[in-house]
Design a protein around this motif. Sequence first.
Motif, PDB file in Angstrom:
ATOM      1  N   UNK A 154     -42.510  81.652  82.588  1.00  0.00           N
ATOM      2  CA  UNK A 154     -42.656  80.223  83.048  1.00  0.00           C
ATOM      3  C   UNK A 154     -44.300  79.941  83.416  1.00  0.00           C
ATOM      4  N   UNK A 155     -44.554  78.685  83.158  1.00  0.00           N
ATOM      5  CA  UNK A 155     -45.806  78.320  83.807  1.00  0.00           C
ATOM      6  C   UNK A 155     -45.780  77.178  84.700  1.00  0.00           C
ATOM      7  N   UNK A 156     -45.374  77.163  85.874  1.00  0.00           N
ATOM      8  CA  UNK A 156     -45.061  76.243  86.585  1.00  0.00           C
ATOM      9  C   UNK A 156     -43.660  75.595  86.275  1.00  0.00           C
ATOM     10  N   UNK A 157     -43.421  74.636  86.902  1.00  0.00           N
ATOM     11  CA  UNK A 157     -42.054  73.864  86.423  1.00  0.00           C
ATOM     12  C   UNK A 157     -42.251  73.254  84.996  1.00  0.00           C
ATOM     13  N   UNK A 158     -43.442  72.838  84.406  1.00  0.00           N
ATOM     14  CA  UNK A 158     -43.340  72.068  83.437  1.00  0.00           C
ATOM     15  C   UNK A 158     -44.062  72.728  81.989  1.00  0.00           C
ATOM     16  N   UNK A 159     -44.267  74.111  82.232  1.00  0.00           N
ATOM     17  CA  UNK A 159     -44.707  74.908  80.997  1.00  0.00           C
ATOM     18  C   UNK A 159     -43.833  76.034  80.694  1.00  0.00           C
ATOM     19  N   UNK A 160     -43.757  76.511  79.545  1.00  0.00           N
ATOM     20  CA  UNK A 160     -43.079  77.876  79.334  1.00  0.00           C
ATOM     21  C   UNK A 160     -44.130  78.585  78.196  1.00  0.00           C
TER      22      UNK A 160
END
Length: 519
Positions: free
Chosen positions: A413-419
Amino acid sequence: MSSAIVEELLVSALIEALGADAVIHEGDALAYFSNDVYRGGGAPQAVVRPASVEALQEAVRICAAAGAAMVPRGGGASYTDAYLVPEGGHVLFDTGALDAIEIDAQNAVVTVEAGVTWMALKTALDAKGLRTPFWGPFSGIAATVGGSVSQNTLSHGSTAHGISAQSVLSMDVVLASGEVLSTSASSAMRFYGPDLTGLFTGDCGIFGIKARIRLPLLPVLPHFECLSFAFDSFADYHAASRKAAMARLDDSHFGLDLALSQGQIGRQDGMGARLKIAAEVLRKAPDKMKGIAQLVRMALAGENPMRAGAYMCHFMIEGFDADEAAHKAKILRRLLSGLGREIANSIPTFVHSVPFAPLFNVLGPGGERWVPIHGVLAHDQVVAFDTAYKALIADRKTEMERLGVWTGTMFSPVGASGFLYEVALYWPDDRTAYHRTTLGADYLGQQPHFDANEESRAYADDLKRAIVALMQAHGAGHFQLGRAYPYRQRLSPQAISLLSAVKTELDPKGLMNPGALGF
């Protein structure tokens, strides 16, 4: 005056300023510094290794006066041409001797020089029961704080605290003039007016060479739980990872497909490796009886966790006490219910116990050459990209099999907004000076060897470019840009104008890592 004489005068001036031991300008070592993990570039005319910030400043002044291009290098585990200049002739700044660490527990700040490795920093902070929020990539045995801040990276601590750039308070940067720019007017906070610190994160050294970095401190949470889940479909894996990232219950988590679980992770074998894991599990277990119980579960599980599903996700959860860690684990299990099935937690237990493993993975599990390619995707693009990527590989299957080229995938995960979707690409080929120096003759002597294979190498490079293009088509962003990922092309004219003006102000002759980021 001929270029050879100019080069000789430059090297002589650097030796006089730094000492002969701090300047390399001939011999086999130049071949090592001309390669990264992926490939080679032009040879530098010299490599300098300043041992103090003052020596770094003086070396920069000498190079600037000679009009020599300057390229910074951290731990060297890059694979995006970040410190490779195609035409060569530059001065490479090896920052490894800038290794001072100053811990200010009262103000919860640690100041490190740019060449400090994440492993060295963790060792120093562990002794005081402290940590940084983000505390290093998996390659932290070699990766430096300065390199990570210049390139942007993630891994340990990223679910809870974000990427490397988010754990920086401020930094001191040596500009092309040799002057030092401090990026914050306050020692207590980063966001005091416009965020100058952010300007220098992920810049690949085009604005200057990092000298010192200040990071915030947190207490180490002594209790932990590790969980692993298996998934039969990528869509279910992605849904689970997204839920976990939103909940922020774990310190960090990562996923692997079956190819990497059985390959790169599966190669951590042998009695010596297993004994080391066992010792670390016991050493880090607050409750030694629970530590022994964990070892028994791992022994019973054997290698099954590496073959438990098409995709596996591994979580490391921390707490102030055992109850907090167990409660977080309970909530996470409930969140992921119906998407995957829990499996033995051998892999995250190993990673938690040995977070910075040796760099054996710079080659494939069968001795192949290796390069990762990643993209950070918005969640609504993740499954579509996965489908398109698998179609790309299916179309190339016959040729890949003929040439011995294969892939695996890893996710974070890259924070809640990115994958983050990362493809590991392997092909049969000879090793470079980088691999021979980094891994050593004893280790390499035990691994399969391949002759130089230009056809497979060229095909792997073409496939790498195709994967990057596919990621770009799905709107992906990237870390570790170097010269491998498009950046300038993605900017608006206004953004290009702004960054060009900053570059001209800080580096009017264009000497700092020319060509990186497209500048």
